[in-house]
Design a protein around this motif. Structure first.
Motif, PDB file in Angstrom:
ATOM      1  N   LEU A 194       0.828  -1.208   0.000  1.00  0.00           N
ATOM      2  CA  LEU A 194       0.000   0.000   0.000  1.00  0.00           C
ATOM      3  C   LEU A 194       0.861   1.256   0.000  1.00  0.00           C
ATOM      4  N   TYR A 195       1.919   1.235   0.804  1.00  0.00           N
ATOM      5  CA  TYR A 195       2.776   2.422   0.809  1.00  0.00           C
ATOM      6  C   TYR A 195       3.513   2.567  -0.520  1.00  0.00           C
ATOM      7  N   ALA A 196       3.922   1.464  -1.132  1.00  0.00           N
ATOM      8  CA  ALA A 196       4.580   1.543  -2.434  1.00  0.00           C
ATOM      9  C   ALA A 196       3.658   2.192  -3.466  1.00  0.00           C
ATOM     10  N   LEU A 197       2.399   1.792  -3.468  1.00  0.00           N
ATOM     11  CA  LEU A 197       1.438   2.410  -4.391  1.00  0.00           C
ATOM     12  C   LEU A 197       1.326   3.900  -4.122  1.00  0.00           C
ATOM     13  N   HIS A 198       1.144   4.266  -2.873  1.00  0.00           N
ATOM     14  CA  HIS A 198       0.986   5.685  -2.544  1.00  0.00           C
ATOM     15  C   HIS A 198       2.228   6.485  -2.922  1.00  0.00           C
ATOM     16  N   HIS A 199       3.395   6.006  -2.533  1.00  0.00           N
ATOM     17  CA  HIS A 199       4.617   6.783  -2.765  1.00  0.00           C
ATOM     18  C   HIS A 199       4.944   6.891  -4.254  1.00  0.00           C
ATOM     19  N   LEU A 200       4.899   5.779  -4.957  1.00  0.00           N
ATOM     20  CA  LEU A 200       5.267   5.811  -6.373  1.00  0.00           C
ATOM     21  C   LEU A 200       4.236   6.574  -7.206  1.00  0.00           C
ATOM     22  N   ARG A 201       2.980   6.428  -6.858  1.00  0.00           N
ATOM     23  CA  ARG A 201       1.918   7.103  -7.619  1.00  0.00           C
ATOM     24  C   ARG A 201       1.775   8.564  -7.239  1.00  0.00           C
ATOM     25  N   ASP A 202       1.685   8.837  -5.945  1.00  0.00           N
ATOM     26  CA  ASP A 202       1.320  10.186  -5.504  1.00  0.00           C
ATOM     27  C   ASP A 202       2.525  11.100  -5.291  1.00  0.00           C
ATOM     28  N   ALA A 203       3.661  10.529  -4.893  1.00  0.00           N
ATOM     29  CA  ALA A 203       4.848  11.363  -4.692  1.00  0.00           C
ATOM     30  C   ALA A 203       5.695  11.480  -5.952  1.00  0.00           C
ATOM     31  N   LEU A 204       5.773  10.378  -6.735  1.00  0.00           N
ATOM     32  CA  LEU A 204       6.624  10.383  -7.921  1.00  0.00           C
ATOM     33  C   LEU A 204       5.853  10.511  -9.225  1.00  0.00           C
ATOM     34  N   GLY A 205       4.530  10.384  -9.177  1.00  0.00           N
ATOM     35  CA  GLY A 205       3.727  10.565 -10.384  1.00  0.00           C
ATOM     36  C   GLY A 205       3.804   9.426 -11.370  1.00  0.00           C
ATOM     37  N   LEU A 206       4.113   8.217 -10.895  1.00  0.00           N
ATOM     38  CA  LEU A 206       4.223   7.067 -11.791  1.00  0.00           C
ATOM     39  C   LEU A 206       2.881   6.367 -11.949  1.00  0.00           C
ATOM     40  N   SER A 207       2.740   5.663 -13.057  1.00  0.00           N
ATOM     41  CA  SER A 207       1.568   4.797 -13.224  1.00  0.00           C
ATOM     42  C   SER A 207       1.864   3.478 -12.526  1.00  0.00           C
ATOM     43  N   VAL A 208       0.939   3.040 -11.675  1.00  0.00           N
ATOM     44  CA  VAL A 208       1.181   1.872 -10.828  1.00  0.00           C
ATOM     45  C   VAL A 208      -0.054   0.988 -10.818  1.00  0.00           C
ATOM     46  N   ARG A 209       0.171  -0.314 -10.916  1.00  0.00           N
ATOM     47  CA  ARG A 209      -0.902  -1.279 -10.718  1.00  0.00           C
ATOM     48  C   ARG A 209      -0.452  -2.265  -9.649  1.00  0.00           C
ATOM     49  N   VAL A 210      -1.343  -2.510  -8.670  1.00  0.00           N
ATOM     50  CA  VAL A 210      -1.089  -3.481  -7.611  1.00  0.00           C
ATOM     51  C   VAL A 210      -1.940  -4.712  -7.874  1.00  0.00           C
ATOM     52  N   PHE A 211      -1.341  -5.876  -7.721  1.00  0.00           N
ATOM     53  CA  PHE A 211      -2.069  -7.142  -7.819  1.00  0.00           C
ATOM     54  C   PHE A 211      -2.002  -7.853  -6.477  1.00  0.00           C
ATOM     55  N   ASP A 212      -3.130  -8.436  -6.069  1.00  0.00           N
ATOM     56  CA  ASP A 212      -3.168  -9.167  -4.801  1.00  0.00           C
ATOM     57  C   ASP A 212      -4.171 -10.307  -4.920  1.00  0.00           C
TER      58      ASP A 212
END
Length: 552
Positions: free
Chosen positions: A32-50
């Motif tokens: 969850l933190y990886a999604l938040h940091h990479l998406r919201d702080a770095l502006g990257l496109s991110v997909r999480v699978f679980d």
């Protein structure tokens, strides 16, 4: 968020394959933190699978009765990066329950709007690195594919459930549950003869709860365990507000003090008399939590004589608590306290005073086989209606091996790790470019406060990605030399302690055939300082490649 469709690749059925800047596997604390940091702080496109049906990782799966954080937790077993999150959540007690932690993670997911970029009920069955394209392609259990330049594995240090290979276990026709994969619907023990195999963290938490309603509970103990009194209590709002008022100071202290915001003792046992030491142990026992281990005297985990004195003090508490001397004898551990996963006790030893609870020591009375309705040992046949396997996990490395990504030249992680778990910094693996782990082998992982450790690791991963992009580089990976040196460092630190002298899952001893290797970095504050130094020095210990094409 930027989502691209890769023209050169196709998904199943000929459809274009979605491409992201980063794919994250897992939606527990780290994911969850990886999604938040990479998406919201770095502006990257991110997909999480679980593969789970919701956020939470370990806390989504581990719903067994009595499940709690196995350390004094709140409010510090939580995200620390956002004061708004800290202020917005009221922890009800000092040792958070599974239900509370899961609710907290759901709250975070909602506050940060994370769910829209998570695909639940989706298992990643394959992950392959494309050297020419410099990206990873993953395939799901449903045959879907997606690609990304970076693959972030937040797969969990305690995720792959260990099911023991006991003769006849599949012949048992009653109910069978593993604590690490507990059903979401209620499980009733009422009127049933229940067997629990395993007395690690999950077993010690579940056994007191099961005993309350079971007709009879038989505990099959493989190894007796040390435990310290949890002293769990309600957390008053005034106390919580006091922590919040000095949050940044507490956060800084956690990073520099190995995951705890509070200073530990500087007292030395040699400066006290035997009577003074016993009084100190009694004081720490009354305080509860991990205080006896970390705050009685310096060196409990490094000095054999001191450790033995503390161990014998706890054995004395077990003898005082358990009324039947023979049962108490079976419950006495014979190894160094703290060298197995330390457990907090919420009534475990008192449970053996109940008339509906009995203990079988498998070292003296091993299981020979299961039948359709019983467990047969060398001495007796125990009829049971339900079997609870509290047999732990293939810890730290198991989830990555289950994923088994394929790196350069198609080499699989199972091949790479056949004899040793080789990593650099516990985050990267040679021959697996652009793949990063959160809480991998060789990281502090379970020896540090995991939410904060995940934050610090992901921040470093984000810095690495930003470095590649600003320098127009396409790939980064650890060198074999840096892996060798890192493993030597990890083993060297462990060798200065008592940990390697006890068989535990820290060494892979609970899984037949698993390489015997200490799996974690024991000095978290030094470790995270090291991460910063590696980044400051241009990612020393890594090799990079120029980008093979334009990056979006």
């Amino acid at each position: 968020m930027r989502l691209r469709v890769v023209g050169s690749g196709e998904g199943k059925g000929g459809s274009a394959m979605p491409h992201f800047d980063a794919i994250v596997i897992g939606s527990g604390f780290g994911g969850l933190y990886a999604l938040h940091h990479l998406r919201d702080a770095l502006g990257l496109s991110v997909r999480v699978f679980d593969g789970a049906g919701g956020v939470g990782g370990t806390w989504w799966h581990n719903r067994y009765p009595g499940a709690r954080v196995d350390a004094p937790s709140t409010p510090f077993y939580a995200y620390t990066f956002s004061k708004a999150l800290v202020d917005g959540w009221d922890w009800p007690e000092t040792q958070a329950s599974q239900k509370t932690v899961l609710a907290y993670l759901e709250y975070v997911a909602d506050r940060l709007d994370l769910r829209k970029d998570i695909q639940f009920n989706t298992w990643i069955t394959d992950a392959r690195y494309d050297e020419a394209a410099q990206h990873w392609t993953v395939e799901t259990h449903a045959g879907e594919t997606a690609s990304a330049q970076f693959l972030i594995c937040a797969t969990g240090a305690l995720f792959v459930a260990n099911r023991p290979n006991i003769p006849g276990i599949n012949d048992f026709t009653g109910e069978v549950y593993h604590t690490g994969r507990w059903p979401h619907e209620p499980v009733s023990f009422e009127g049933k003869n229940v067997a629990v195999i395993g007395t690690g963290s999950s077993g010690m938490q579940a056994i007191p709860e099961i005993a309350k309603t079971a007709k009879h509970l038989t505990v099959f103990q493989r190894t007796p365990q040390f435990a310290l009194p949890a002293r769990n209590r309600p957390l008053p709002k005034a106390e919580l507000d006091a922590f919040r008022a000095n949050w940044e100071d507490h956060r800084g202290s956690m990073i520099h003090r190995g995951g705890s915001p509070f200073p530990t003792t500087k007292l030395r046992a040699r400066d006290a008399t035997a009577e003074e030491r016993q009084a100190r142990y009694e004081e720490m026992w009354a305080e509860g939590g991990m205080q006896l281990l970390i705050n009685s005297y310096r060196g409990v985990l490094t000095k054999e004589a001191l450790n033995e004195e503390v161990s014998e003090f706890v054995r004395g508490k077990i003898r005082e608590t358990v009324k039947d001397p023979e049962t108490a004898r079976k419950l006495l551990p014979d190894y160094f306290i703290g060298t197995k996963r330390m457990i907090l006790d919420n009534g475990y030893f008192e449970t053996y005073n109940r008339p509906n609870v009995s203990l079988v020591d498998l070292r003296e009375e091993p299981i020979e086989t299961f039948t359709a309705t019983s467990i047969r040992t060398s001495a007796a046949d125990y009829p049971i209606d339900m079997l609870v396997l509290a047999t732990g996990f293939d810890a730290v490395s198991g989830s990555m091996l289950a994923l088994n990504p394929k790196g350069r030249d198609g080499v699989s992680l199972k091949e790479k790790w056949a004899e040793r778990f080789e990593t650099y910094l516990g985050t990267a693996i040679s021959d697996f470019p652009n793949l990063f782990m959160v809480h991998g082998p060789g990281s502090p992982g379970v020896f540090f406060t995991m939410p904060l450790g995940g934050e610090c690791t992901v921040n470093w991963i984000g810095r690495c990605i930003s470095h590649l992009r600003s320098a127009r580089l396409g790939a980064i990976e650890a060198t074999p030399e840096s892996e060798t040196l890192w493993d030597e460092e990890i083993q060297g630190i462990a060798a200065g302690t008592l940990y390697p002298r006890t068989n535990s899952w820290y060494l892979g001893a609970n899984i037949p055939g698993k390489p015997r290797q200490f799996l974690g970095h024991l000095n978290g504050s030094t470790y995270f300082k090291r991460l910063t130094e590696v980044a400051d020095q241009g990612f020393e210990g890594f090799r990079t490649e120029a980008a093979s094409g334009p990056r979006g």
